[in-house]
Design an enzyme around this catalytic site. Structure first.
Site, PDB file in Angstrom:
ATOM      1  N   ALA A  75      23.819  45.129   3.601  1.00 32.70           N
ATOM      2  CA  ALA A  75      24.251  46.484   3.260  1.00 32.70           C
ATOM      3  C   ALA A  75      23.207  47.063   2.315  1.00 32.70           C
ATOM      4  CB  ALA A  75      25.616  46.441   2.591  1.00 32.70           C
ATOM      5  N   GLY A 118      25.338  41.646   4.900  1.00 33.82           N
ATOM      6  CA  GLY A 118      26.040  42.421   5.914  1.00 33.82           C
ATOM      7  C   GLY A 118      25.361  42.322   7.275  1.00 33.82           C
ATOM      8  N   GLU A 121      26.734  39.268   8.690  1.00 29.97           N
ATOM      9  CA  GLU A 121      28.141  39.532   9.050  1.00 29.97           C
ATOM     10  C   GLU A 121      28.241  40.404  10.307  1.00 29.97           C
ATOM     11  OE1 GLU A 121      28.751  40.786   4.974  1.00 29.97           O
ATOM     12  OE2 GLU A 121      30.529  39.516   4.885  1.00 29.97           O
ATOM     13  N   GLU A 141      24.762  37.390  -1.153  1.00 25.34           N
ATOM     14  CA  GLU A 141      25.536  38.259  -2.051  1.00 25.34           C
ATOM     15  C   GLU A 141      25.761  37.637  -3.416  1.00 25.34           C
ATOM     16  OE1 GLU A 141      26.223  37.645   1.131  1.00 25.34           O
ATOM     17  OE2 GLU A 141      26.919  39.453   2.153  1.00 25.34           O
TER      18      GLU A 141
HETATM   19  N1  DAK Z   1      19.272  47.250   0.590  1.00 19.14           N
HETATM   20  C1  DAK Z   1      18.412  48.242   0.289  1.00 19.14           C
HETATM   21  N2  DAK Z   1      17.078  48.091   0.407  1.00 19.14           N
HETATM   22  C2  DAK Z   1      16.601  46.935   0.858  1.00 19.14           C
HETATM   23  C3  DAK Z   1      17.455  45.858   1.202  1.00 19.14           C
HETATM   24  C4  DAK Z   1      18.862  46.065   1.061  1.00 19.14           C
HETATM   25  N3  DAK Z   1      19.742  45.137   1.410  1.00 19.14           N
HETATM   26  N4  DAK Z   1      16.699  44.820   1.596  1.00 19.14           N
HETATM   27  C5  DAK Z   1      15.412  45.242   1.516  1.00 19.14           C
HETATM   28  N5  DAK Z   1      15.362  46.495   1.079  1.00 19.14           N
HETATM   29  C6  DAK Z   1      14.165  47.332   0.842  1.00 19.14           C
HETATM   30  C7  DAK Z   1      13.420  46.892  -0.415  1.00 19.14           C
HETATM   31  O1  DAK Z   1      14.005  47.456  -1.552  1.00 19.14           O
HETATM   32  C8  DAK Z   1      12.034  47.437  -0.123  1.00 19.14           C
HETATM   33  O2  DAK Z   1      12.034  48.827  -0.379  1.00 19.14           O
HETATM   34  P1  DAK Z   1      10.838  49.517  -1.254  1.00 19.14           P
HETATM   35  O3  DAK Z   1      10.787  48.735  -2.520  1.00 19.14           O
HETATM   36  O4  DAK Z   1       9.612  49.335  -0.384  1.00 19.14           O
HETATM   37  O5  DAK Z   1      11.277  50.936  -1.391  1.00 19.14           O
HETATM   38  C9  DAK Z   1      11.893  47.248   1.391  1.00 19.14           C
HETATM   39  O6  DAK Z   1      13.231  47.114   1.888  1.00 19.14           O
HETATM   40  C10 DAK Z   1      11.117  45.984   1.769  1.00 19.14           C
HETATM   41  O7  DAK Z   1      11.738  44.902   1.093  1.00 19.14           O
HETATM   42  P2  DAK Z   1      10.911  43.852   0.184  1.00 19.14           P
HETATM   43  O8  DAK Z   1       9.713  44.504  -0.407  1.00 19.14           O
HETATM   44  O9  DAK Z   1      11.894  43.233  -0.742  1.00 19.14           O
HETATM   45  O10 DAK Z   1      10.433  42.832   1.313  1.00 19.14           O
HETATM   46  P3  DAK Z   1      10.125  41.270   1.138  1.00 19.14           P
HETATM   47  O11 DAK Z   1       9.556  40.857   2.441  1.00 19.14           O
HETATM   48  O12 DAK Z   1       9.349  41.023  -0.099  1.00 19.14           O
HETATM   49  O13 DAK Z   1      11.554  40.594   0.924  1.00 19.14           O
HETATM   50  C11 DAK Z   1      13.894  40.200   1.457  1.00 19.14           C
HETATM   51  C12 DAK Z   1      12.478  40.601   1.975  1.00 19.14           C
HETATM   52  C13 DAK Z   1      14.848  40.348   2.627  1.00 19.14           C
HETATM   53  C14 DAK Z   1      13.874  38.726   1.020  1.00 19.14           C
HETATM   54  C15 DAK Z   1      14.291  41.095   0.259  1.00 19.14           C
HETATM   55  O14 DAK Z   1      14.069  42.453   0.652  1.00 19.14           O
HETATM   56  C16 DAK Z   1      15.734  40.941  -0.133  1.00 19.14           C
HETATM   57  O15 DAK Z   1      16.096  39.965  -0.803  1.00 19.14           O
HETATM   58  N6  DAK Z   1      16.581  41.929   0.242  1.00 19.14           N
HETATM   59  C17 DAK Z   1      17.968  41.963  -0.150  1.00 19.14           C
HETATM   60  C18 DAK Z   1      18.792  40.991   0.657  1.00 19.14           C
HETATM   61  C19 DAK Z   1      20.250  40.970   0.201  1.00 19.14           C
HETATM   62  O16 DAK Z   1      20.551  40.653  -0.942  1.00 19.14           O
HETATM   63  N7  DAK Z   1      21.159  41.319   1.102  1.00 19.14           N
HETATM   64  C20 DAK Z   1      22.596  41.331   0.835  1.00 19.14           C
HETATM   65  C21 DAK Z   1      22.986  42.703   0.389  1.00 19.14           C
HETATM   66  S1  DAK Z   1      24.742  42.810  -0.043  1.00 19.14           S
HETATM   67  C22 DAK Z   1      31.354  45.283   3.086  1.00 19.14           C
HETATM   68  C23 DAK Z   1      30.447  45.351   4.119  1.00 19.14           C
HETATM   69  C24 DAK Z   1      29.186  44.790   3.943  1.00 19.14           C
HETATM   70  C25 DAK Z   1      28.844  44.239   2.730  1.00 19.14           C
HETATM   71  C26 DAK Z   1      29.743  44.202   1.713  1.00 19.14           C
HETATM   72  C27 DAK Z   1      31.015  44.758   1.847  1.00 19.14           C
HETATM   73  N8  DAK Z   1      32.682  45.810   3.239  1.00 19.14           N
HETATM   74  C28 DAK Z   1      33.165  46.075   4.635  1.00 19.14           C
HETATM   75  C29 DAK Z   1      33.592  45.881   2.153  1.00 19.14           C
HETATM   76  C30 DAK Z   1      27.501  43.662   2.602  1.00 19.14           C
HETATM   77  C31 DAK Z   1      26.892  43.399   1.426  1.00 19.14           C
HETATM   78  C32 DAK Z   1      25.483  43.006   1.447  1.00 19.14           C
HETATM   79  O17 DAK Z   1      24.894  42.847   2.498  1.00 19.14           O
END
Ligand code: DAK
Length: 267
Positions: A75, A118, A121, A141
């Protein structure tokens, strides 16, 4: 044939036809700059496209994919970060996720790159996951101070069992496609170069089946997750009997007896 609606900003929508002219509805998540982070607008568009394909008589199966670098990295954290609990409760912006579960036709996820949070998921909400060899799956998460919120604690646990799901969710680590295949979540791991073609071939094969039977098969398999074995068997039997009311059942059995290919009507 490409048919992207100008109203979609974050997804690309197209139709692929198989040798019998039956179609696969394909949706490509298309926010490459943010690794296809699933913001509310993207989820709304995805749901619209899925619901349109679900109603479309020419479509037998759907396919969701991303790009080589990311299926979806979760997400959109930047969108979520400033929200309060009460904002989320009142707006119920995440309700779109529940509606994807109600799609009747089969959905295949063609996964590659990052499949996180997400994104992971979303693949679990699909019915079959085909993954490129270098895909990385994870539920990170916990590292953000939250837990999976779109079914991860439930669907992942049912898909791979308690011990592995606990490890994934409690550590937030990433796992390879092969590990997720061994765990039973992924149905097929293929070379990075051909993962999309493989997923499309599978989707076309499924799209060539009689659609009512596809829908009832999907519904019956999913029923096994939320009922007793008795209840599930009863549900399966009712669906089996119900299909005897379809023209496609008569056609399928007659075609077998007459040693010819069936001509499905979708009714
Ligand atoms: N959200 C927003 N931006 C994201 C992102 C994300 N999840 N993942 C990556 N980006 C963005 C980065 O901020 C970066 O943007 P700029 O800085 O260039 O503006 C760009 O994508 C490239 O990312 P990186 O520079 O970080 O790229 P790397 O190759 O160095 O790293 C990475 C890739 C995937 C390891 C890293 O980007 C990362 O750790 N990303 C976050 C992964 C994460 O934590 N995902 C879980 C998010 S929480 C629900 C429904 C769904 C959910 C919850 C509730 N309900 C129905 C209630 C879901 C929650 C989640 O998914």
């Amino acid at each position: 044939m490409s048919e992207n609606s100008p109203s979609y900003k974050n997804i690309l929508v197209s139709r692929l036809s198989n040798s019998k002219g039956l179609m696969v509805g394909m949706i490509q998540l298309n926010r490459p700059d943010v690794l296809n982070a699933l913001n509310i607008e993207t989820m709304g568009e995805l749901l619209n496209a899925l619901e349109a394909f679900d109603k479309d008589k020419e479509i037998g199966c759907m396919l969701i994919t991303g790009n080589q670098k990311a299926f979806a990295a979760g997400a959109d954290i930047k969108e979520m970060a400033s929200q309060s609990a009460i904002d989320m409760y009142i707006r119920d912006q995440f309700a779109t996720w529940d509606k994807i579960r109600k799609i009747k036709k089969p959905i295949i996820a063609a996964a590659s790159g990052f499949v996180l949070g997400g994104g992971c998921e979303l693949t679990l909400t699909c019915d079959i996951i085909v993954a490129a060899e270098s895909t990385k799956f994870g539920q990170p998460e916990i590292k953000l101070g939250v837990i999976p919120g779109a079914g991860g604690t439930q669907r992942l646990t049912r898909a791979i069992g308690k011990a592995k799901a606990m490890e994934m969710i409690l550590t937030g680590r990433m796992y390879t496609a092969k590990e997720m295949f061994d765990a039973g979540m992924v149905s097929r791991v293929v070379d990075d170069e051909v993962y999309l073609e493989e997923a499309q071939a599978l989707a076309k094969e499924i799209a060539s089946m009689p659609v009512l039977a596809l829908q009832m098969a999907k519904e019956s398999v999913l029923k096994s997750f939320d009922t007793t074995i008795e209840g599930g068997l009863e549900f399966e039997r009712k669906c089996f009997y119900l299909l005897f009311a379809s023209e496609d059942m008569k056609e399928g059995m007659n075609a077998f007896i007459e040693k010819r290919k069936p001509n499905w009507k979708g009714k």
